[in-house]
Design a protein around this motif. Structure first.
Motif, PDB file in Angstrom:
ATOM      1  N   UNK A 110       9.385  16.240  -4.292  1.00 51.35           N
ATOM      2  CA  UNK A 110       8.823  16.152  -2.939  1.00 51.35           C
ATOM      3  C   UNK A 110       9.154  14.794  -2.314  1.00 51.35           C
ATOM      4  N   UNK A 111      10.398  14.349  -2.539  1.00 55.60           N
ATOM      5  CA  UNK A 111      10.848  13.043  -2.058  1.00 55.60           C
ATOM      6  C   UNK A 111      10.619  12.849  -0.567  1.00 55.60           C
ATOM      7  N   UNK A 112      10.583  13.943   0.190  1.00 55.40           N
ATOM      8  CA  UNK A 112      10.408  13.839   1.646  1.00 55.40           C
ATOM      9  C   UNK A 112       9.078  13.180   2.004  1.00 55.40           C
ATOM     10  N   UNK A 113       8.068  13.319   1.138  1.00 52.84           N
ATOM     11  CA  UNK A 113       6.768  12.721   1.433  1.00 52.84           C
ATOM     12  C   UNK A 113       6.834  11.202   1.375  1.00 52.84           C
ATOM     13  N   UNK A 114       7.674  10.677   0.489  1.00 49.79           N
ATOM     14  CA  UNK A 114       7.797   9.225   0.378  1.00 49.79           C
ATOM     15  C   UNK A 114       8.312   8.634   1.694  1.00 49.79           C
ATOM     16  N   UNK A 115       9.405   9.187   2.198  1.00 51.53           N
ATOM     17  CA  UNK A 115       9.923   8.720   3.489  1.00 51.53           C
ATOM     18  C   UNK A 115       8.956   9.084   4.614  1.00 51.53           C
ATOM     19  N   UNK A 116       8.214  10.181   4.410  1.00 46.27           N
ATOM     20  CA  UNK A 116       7.208  10.575   5.409  1.00 46.27           C
ATOM     21  C   UNK A 116       6.131   9.516   5.598  1.00 46.27           C
ATOM     22  N   UNK A 117       5.787   8.789   4.533  1.00 44.93           N
ATOM     23  CA  UNK A 117       4.807   7.700   4.660  1.00 44.93           C
ATOM     24  C   UNK A 117       5.321   6.619   5.606  1.00 44.93           C
ATOM     25  N   UNK A 118       6.591   6.274   5.460  1.00 48.37           N
ATOM     26  CA  UNK A 118       7.204   5.290   6.356  1.00 48.37           C
ATOM     27  C   UNK A 118       7.223   5.802   7.792  1.00 48.37           C
ATOM     28  N   UNK A 119       7.532   7.099   7.945  1.00 50.90           N
ATOM     29  CA  UNK A 119       7.547   7.706   9.273  1.00 50.90           C
ATOM     30  C   UNK A 119       6.169   7.640   9.925  1.00 50.90           C
ATOM     31  N   UNK A 120       5.120   7.955   9.161  1.00 52.79           N
ATOM     32  CA  UNK A 120       3.755   7.885   9.704  1.00 52.79           C
ATOM     33  C   UNK A 120       3.386   6.460  10.076  1.00 52.79           C
ATOM     34  N   UNK A 121       3.814   5.505   9.265  1.00 54.44           N
ATOM     35  CA  UNK A 121       3.530   4.102   9.573  1.00 54.44           C
ATOM     36  C   UNK A 121       4.166   3.704  10.904  1.00 54.44           C
ATOM     37  N   UNK A 122       5.424   4.095  11.097  1.00 50.64           N
ATOM     38  CA  UNK A 122       6.114   3.742  12.340  1.00 50.64           C
ATOM     39  C   UNK A 122       5.554   4.516  13.532  1.00 50.64           C
ATOM     40  N   UNK A 123       5.106   5.744  13.291  1.00 55.31           N
ATOM     41  CA  UNK A 123       4.500   6.524  14.388  1.00 55.31           C
ATOM     42  C   UNK A 123       3.208   5.855  14.869  1.00 55.31           C
ATOM     43  N   UNK A 124       2.466   5.279  13.928  1.00 53.64           N
ATOM     44  CA  UNK A 124       1.184   4.656  14.285  1.00 53.64           C
ATOM     45  C   UNK A 124       1.352   3.255  14.871  1.00 53.64           C
ATOM     46  N   UNK A 125       2.521   2.647  14.651  1.00 52.98           N
ATOM     47  CA  UNK A 125       2.729   1.251  15.043  1.00 52.98           C
ATOM     48  C   UNK A 125       3.020   1.124  16.538  1.00 52.98           C
ATOM     49  N   UNK A 126       2.265   0.275  17.210  1.00 50.70           N
ATOM     50  CA  UNK A 126       2.531   0.014  18.627  1.00 50.70           C
ATOM     51  C   UNK A 126       3.839  -0.758  18.756  1.00 50.70           C
ATOM     52  N   UNK A 127       4.710  -0.248  19.619  1.00 50.79           N
ATOM     53  CA  UNK A 127       5.975  -0.940  19.836  1.00 50.79           C
ATOM     54  C   UNK A 127       6.949  -0.809  18.688  1.00 50.79           C
ATOM     55  N   UNK A 128       6.862   0.264  17.895  1.00 55.61           N
ATOM     56  CA  UNK A 128       7.792   0.456  16.780  1.00 55.61           C
ATOM     57  C   UNK A 128       9.234   0.497  17.278  1.00 55.61           C
ATOM     58  N   UNK A 129      10.117  -0.129  16.523  1.00 55.55           N
ATOM     59  CA  UNK A 129      11.543  -0.103  16.854  1.00 55.55           C
ATOM     60  C   UNK A 129      12.034   1.339  16.975  1.00 55.55           C
ATOM     61  N   UNK A 130      11.497   2.238  16.120  1.00 53.01           N
ATOM     62  CA  UNK A 130      11.979   3.617  16.074  1.00 53.01           C
ATOM     63  C   UNK A 130      11.229   4.560  17.025  1.00 53.01           C
ATOM     64  N   UNK A 158       0.843  -1.197   0.000  1.00 56.81           N
ATOM     65  CA  UNK A 158       0.000   0.000   0.000  1.00 56.81           C
ATOM     66  C   UNK A 158       0.880   1.250   0.000  1.00 56.81           C
ATOM     67  N   UNK A 159       1.910   1.259   0.853  1.00 56.21           N
ATOM     68  CA  UNK A 159       2.798   2.418   0.914  1.00 56.21           C
ATOM     69  C   UNK A 159       3.616   2.564  -0.366  1.00 56.21           C
TER      70      UNK A 159
END
Length: 481
Positions: free
Chosen positions: A115-135, A103-104
């Motif tokens: 606007x390449x920053x948005x691509x990595x931003x999708x990964x950042x949002x995914x990790x922010x929403x993930x419970x127990x994210x490594x990051x 999906x991402x």
């Protein structure tokens, strides 16, 4: 401007309070009130942090890294093992959940390269929403808000007073609003387990936060080697390292090194100079103008040597400037065929011309503009055609077509500067008076930005006026001789 205001109003409507631009002089809070100790986390994950490196408040930029004691030149300050940087590429290459990641990956295909920053931003949002994210120890320490133009109130967009930046802000806001709809379409009807953001709603505001977090903190580094031993260029978020603030005179530098033990790539920060006790650790983010510093990082550099103003190469405008400078019968609007041929070589005429030219910065006058002025203000075709374009473009080559031609070119540029200054609705003294009254952070940034742009124009005028006086004295001496 109306369009810009309209888009900003739309983006503001979608924005929850925590994503608004800061309106006070305090620094934005972190995502978590008490984030985990980032230095301890990096060390626990196999990284290295010099014992003298501490996190502290930087009076200019908010949180930063400082040296608690003197650090010798060449010392390793921070070393991150390969698994610690956050990158988008891990979605496709590190065996995550295929349903989530696809999906991402599909959404990322809708993000333009600029606007390449948005691509990595999708990964950042995914990790922010993930419970127990490594990051999470890293993400929780990120700013809750970003004071950059896409989050400015509409009035402060207007306060920038500079059309090229207004265009970029407008473009980014429109992209975020359009991309919000793209994301919603991609997420509708997904099974809960396939939702890349853990079922959380994603809107233009959260997308803007993620894009801002990445654009203000990510670095483009080497990724894995591709075929032919060529390293691909990969944007990465570098925990702790991204707390080094900016300076054109850095005391630290980022290096990539290969660990001989397991052939894994390490990202290091090394002291480029000796660092004194209580000095901030600073990196050079790049030789950027203030447009990019404000758009991506949320600050303005006073007297930035790389700042410039953008103008459009326009025959009618140059004719007006030349006449104001005392040049009789300029022909920028209707150059002769041989002049037009050279303008085509300069990409200022013909098919698909590049009409954006710059004043200021390291060149003072963009070479293409200077060459065009010298050529169009010249009358002797043979003399012009004997010179190569590089000489015509260089301001350090004094009067290649004669002193009279050079004086006409420089005076035309000075008149062009006067016209450009006249397009700003306020003068520098008025701007400085407004700053003294006390304004919001976003208003302060907008005013500082336009002061710097006007200062660039004035500096160009002063430099060229000095050159005109020197040339005029030479012309007088030659006439008397």
């Amino acid at each position: 401007m109306a369009a810009s205001k309209m888009v900003m109003a739309s983006l503001t409507a979608f924005r929850p309070p925590t994503c608004a631009a800061s309106t006070s002089t305090s620094y934005p809070g972190r995502l978590a009130p008490y984030p985990p100790d980032l230095i301890k986390w990096v060390r626990r994950e196999g990284g290295f942090v010099h014992e003298a490196v501490k996190i502290a408040q930087d009076s200019s930029f908010g949180l930063g890294l400082v040296a608690s004691e003197e650090i010798p030149k060449g010392s390793e300050l921070i070393v991150l093992p390969e698994h610690v940087p956050l990158r988008f590429g891990s979605l496709e290459s590190e065996g995550g959940d295929g349903g989530l990641d696809s999906v991402l990956v599909n959404l990322a295909r809708h993000v333009p390269e600029e606007l390449w920053a948005m691509k990595l931003g999708l990964k950042l949002l995914q990790e922010r929403a993930k419970t127990g994210s490594f990051w999470w120890p890293y993400i929780s320490s990120l700013p809750e808000t970003f004071n950059i133009p896409i989050f400015f109130p509409g009035e402060d967009i207007k306060n920038l007073q500079y059309a090229p930046l207004l265009y970029q802000v407008n473009k980014r806001c429109r992209f975020l609003l359009d991309f919000e709809q793209e994301v919603k379409r991609a997420l509708e009807n997904l099974k809960p387990n396939d939702h890349p953001f853990g079922g959380q709603a994603v809107d233009a505001s959260s997308l803007g936060w993620a894009m801002s977090a990445v654009s203000s903190r990510a670095f483009r580094l080497y990724g894995k080697k591709l075929s032919g031993e060529i390293n691909n260029d990969v944007p990465m978020m570098l925990p702790l390292i991204d707390m080094c603030n900016h300076s054109f005179k850095p005391n630290a530098i980022i290096l990539q090194d290969q660990d001989d033990r397991d052939v894994k790539m390490l990202v290091k920060v090394v002291a480029e100079t000796g660092i004194k006790q209580n000095d901030c650790l600073v990196l050079n983010y790049g030789c950027l103008n203030n447009d990019l510093f404000l758009l991506d990082y949320g600050f303005v550099i006073p007297s930035n040597p790389y700042d410039c103003i953008e103008l459009k190469y326009d025959g009618a405008l140059l004719d007006a400037a030349s006449m104001a400078a005392g040049v009789s019968s300029p022909n920028f609007s209707a150059p002769s065929p041989w002049q037009k041929e050279i303008l085509c070589q300069l990409k200022l005429d013909g098919e698909a011309p590049l009409l954006k030219v710059c004043l200021g910065g390291s060149e003072l006058v963009e070479g293409r503009l200077l060459a065009a002025l010298r050529v169009v203000l010249a009358s002797d075709m043979e003399t012009v055609q004997k010179l190569d374009l590089d000489k015509l473009k260089s301001i350090s080559v004094e009067a290649p077509l004669g002193i009279a031609n050079e004086l006409a070119a420089f005076r035309t540029i000075i008149a062009l500067c006067v016209i450009a200054l006249g397009h700003f609705p306020t003068k520098i003294m008025e701007d400085e008076s407004l700053l003294q009254k006390g304004v919001s952070d976003s208003t302060q940034l907008a005013i500082q930005f336009r002061i710097e742009k006007k200062s660039v124009i004035i500096d160009v005028m002063r430099d060229l006026t000095r050159r005109v006086k020197l040339l005029a004295s030479k012309e007088t001496a030659t006439a008397q001789g």
